[in-house]
Design a protein around this motif. Structure first.
Motif, mmCIF file in Angstrom:
data_model
loop_
_atom_site.group_PDB
_atom_site.id
_atom_site.type_symbol
_atom_site.label_atom_id
_atom_site.label_comp_id
_atom_site.label_asym_id
_atom_site.label_seq_id
_atom_site.Cartn_x
_atom_site.Cartn_y
_atom_site.Cartn_z
ATOM 1 N N ARG A 71 0.833 -1.196 0.000
ATOM 2 C CA ARG A 71 0.000 0.000 0.000
ATOM 3 C C ARG A 71 0.872 1.253 0.000
ATOM 4 N N ARG A 123 -0.936 3.212 -10.637
ATOM 5 C CA ARG A 123 -1.199 1.975 -11.387
ATOM 6 C C ARG A 123 0.044 1.083 -11.436
ATOM 7 N N ALA A 157 1.208 -0.465 -8.029
ATOM 8 C CA ALA A 157 0.196 -1.204 -7.269
ATOM 9 C C ALA A 157 0.794 -2.521 -6.771
ATOM 10 N N HIS A 182 -3.112 5.192 1.242
ATOM 11 C CA HIS A 182 -3.934 4.246 1.993
ATOM 12 C C HIS A 182 -3.775 4.489 3.493
ATOM 13 N N PRO A 203 -10.523 2.689 -3.340
ATOM 14 C CA PRO A 203 -9.327 2.538 -4.162
ATOM 15 C C PRO A 203 -8.692 3.877 -4.509
ATOM 16 N N THR A 204 -7.412 3.812 -4.826
ATOM 17 C CA THR A 204 -6.664 4.985 -5.273
ATOM 18 C C THR A 204 -6.242 4.782 -6.730
ATOM 19 N N ARG A 234 -7.771 8.529 -5.979
ATOM 20 C CA ARG A 234 -9.132 8.999 -5.785
ATOM 21 C C ARG A 234 -9.410 10.223 -6.657
#
Length: 237
Positions: free
Chosen positions: A31, A169, A172, A191, A210-211, A213
């Motif tokens: 995270r 992305r 992640a 997070h 989710p991010t 945002r």
């Protein structure tokens, strides 16, 4: 290699100078965790410690050992002036004596908006373009832990948001420690988040979900305002 959680607890020092006392920071595995706070409190110093970089800093307490498994993007781009953008992105592989993945490096340069500039040297790039080369160099490493020290600060507002989205992305599943002065950045990407001061650290509430945002999300706007207020109070104290 799976991404670990990070635990950073204790007093932060540079030599005989204590920057912050009684830190209690836990970054969840896989995270994004944001570090905020006034300048000079030791956020970048703590990031360098996590990355295992040499120096006079130390944390008197408990810290997760992650040396050798961390990629770091510092405030300065630290590009090699005689190397092209492509060569700078593949620097890590060359230093390890491993084959460079030029195809992925070119793809990352394209995705950060530098298509057609692969063979340009840093002196011919703008400050924002140089920062995007450094971001691509960090992302290509696929390290389980990534330290980002104000990685988007040199970018204009539109490019900054696009690069935030791309980094969210591509990183992640990795444990990311994001050092930032931007409450909106923390509210969009984090997070978890912690406010650092000379007296210690405390967690900051962030929106669920989710991010990255949406900047127009009312929960993001509220979190941004709360973080800004907390920072203002700390600076005024």
């Amino acid at each position: 290699m799976s991404a670990p959680a990070l635990r950073l607890q204790g007093d932060l020092w540079i030599g005989d100078n204590r920057l912050a006392r009684d830190l209690k920071i836990t970054a969840p595995a896989g995270r994004w965790t944001c570090l905020l706070g006034p300048s000079g409190v030791g956020k970048s110093t703590l990031g360098r410690l996590v990355a295992g970089l040499p120096g006079r800093a130390r944390l008197d307490g408990d810290a997760t050992a992650v040396r050798g498994r961390v990629a770091m993007l510092a405030q300065q781009d630290q590009l090699l002036p005689w190397a092209s953008a492509l060569q700078n992105v593949t620097l890590g592989a060359r230093l390890r004596g491993a084959p460079a993945d030029h195809r992925r490096a070119r793809d990352l340069l394209d995705r950060v908006g530098l298509a057609g500039l692969h063979h340009r040297r840093p002196a011919t790039l703008s400050g924002g373009q140089r920062q995007r080369v450094a971001l691509a160099r960090t992302m290509i490493e696929d390290s389980p832990v990534v330290v980002l020290d104000e990685p988007f600060s040199a970018l204009d507002a539109g490019t900054r948001m696009a690069m935030q989205d791309l980094a969210a992305r591509l990183l992640a599943g990795q444990t990311v420690l994001l050092i930032t002065h931007d409450p909106l950045e923390a509210a969009r990407l984090g997070h978890a988040a912690f406010l650092m001061t000379a007296q210690g650290s405390r967690p900051v509430n962030l929106p669920e979900g989710p991010t990255p945002r949406d900047v127009s999300d009312l929960a993001v706007t509220a979190a941004q305002a709360a973080i800004f207020d907390a920072l203002s109070q700390r600076c005024a104290a």
